[in-house]
Design an enzyme around this catalytic site. Structure first.
Site, short mmCIF file in Angstrom:
data_model
loop_
_atom_site.label_atom_id
_atom_site.label_comp_id
_atom_site.label_asym_id
_atom_site.label_seq_id
_atom_site.Cartn_x
_atom_site.Cartn_y
_atom_site.Cartn_z
N VAL A 164 0.84 -1.19 0.00
CA VAL A 164 0.00 0.00 0.00
C VAL A 164 0.88 1.24 0.00
O VAL A 164 1.98 1.24 0.56
CB VAL A 164 -0.97 0.00 1.21
CG1 VAL A 164 -0.22 0.17 2.52
CG2 VAL A 164 -2.06 1.04 1.05
N CYS A 165 0.40 2.27 -0.65
CA CYS A 165 1.05 3.58 -0.62
C CYS A 165 -0.07 4.61 -0.45
O CYS A 165 -1.15 4.26 0.01
CB CYS A 165 1.87 3.82 -1.89
SG CYS A 165 0.88 3.91 -3.40
N ARG A 166 0.15 5.82 -0.83
CA ARG A 166 -0.87 6.85 -0.65
C ARG A 166 -2.04 6.68 -1.61
O ARG A 166 -3.19 6.73 -1.22
CB ARG A 166 -0.25 8.24 -0.81
CG ARG A 166 -1.22 9.37 -0.58
CD ARG A 166 -0.50 10.73 -0.61
NE ARG A 166 -1.47 11.79 -0.56
CZ ARG A 166 -1.97 12.40 -1.64
NH1 ARG A 166 -1.59 12.02 -2.84
NH2 ARG A 166 -2.85 13.35 -1.52
N GLY A 223 -1.90 4.27 -4.60
CA GLY A 223 -1.89 3.03 -5.35
C GLY A 223 -0.86 3.01 -6.46
O GLY A 223 -0.58 1.96 -7.04
N MET A 264 -3.88 4.37 0.66
CA MET A 264 -4.31 4.81 1.98
C MET A 264 -5.37 5.90 1.92
O MET A 264 -6.18 6.02 2.84
CB MET A 264 -3.10 5.29 2.80
CG MET A 264 -2.21 4.16 3.30
SD MET A 264 -3.07 2.96 4.36
CE MET A 264 -3.56 3.98 5.75
#
Length: 109
Positions: free
Chosen positions: A60-62, A64, A88
């Site tokens: 996961v990142c901010r 995608g 996120m």
């Protein structure tokens, strides 16, 4: 046994690449080892947490985008992983819990 399918560099070459800003050093040792002493500027990502045995890996990142890139990099090395669509931002938007480094409610920035 030498696995020639993986590139390796000497300590001196690694230091030069780091000094020249051409690489980032990721230390995959466990927390107690990292805390005892690590190279300046190294990122800590214990292998036991990055590749949890027997469980699926979800990145996961901010938004995608970075997690999608990471999944592609891992797939190229034969490591299966999936990324979270929307990252996120969508996690928080759906009311799922977000915590900060201290375990209290946090925010997605």
């Amino acid at each position: 046994m030498d696995d020639s399918s993986h590139r390796r560099v000497s300590v001196a070459e690694a230091h030069r690449l780091l000094r020249d800003g051409k690489a980032v050093l990721v230390d995959v040792r466990e927390t107690d080892e990292f805390r005892a002493g690590h190279a300046p500027g190294a990122l800590h990502a214990p292998l036991s947490r990055v590749l949890p045995g027997g469980r699926d890996m979800i990145l996961v990142c901010r938004s995608g985008n970075r997690s999608r890139q990471a999944v592609a990099l891992l797939a190229a090395r034969g490591i299966a992983a999936v990324d979270v669509i929307g990252g996120m931002r969508d996690w928080a938007a759906q009311g799922l819990p977000v915590e900060d480094a201290y375990g209290v409610p946090g925010v997605v920035i």
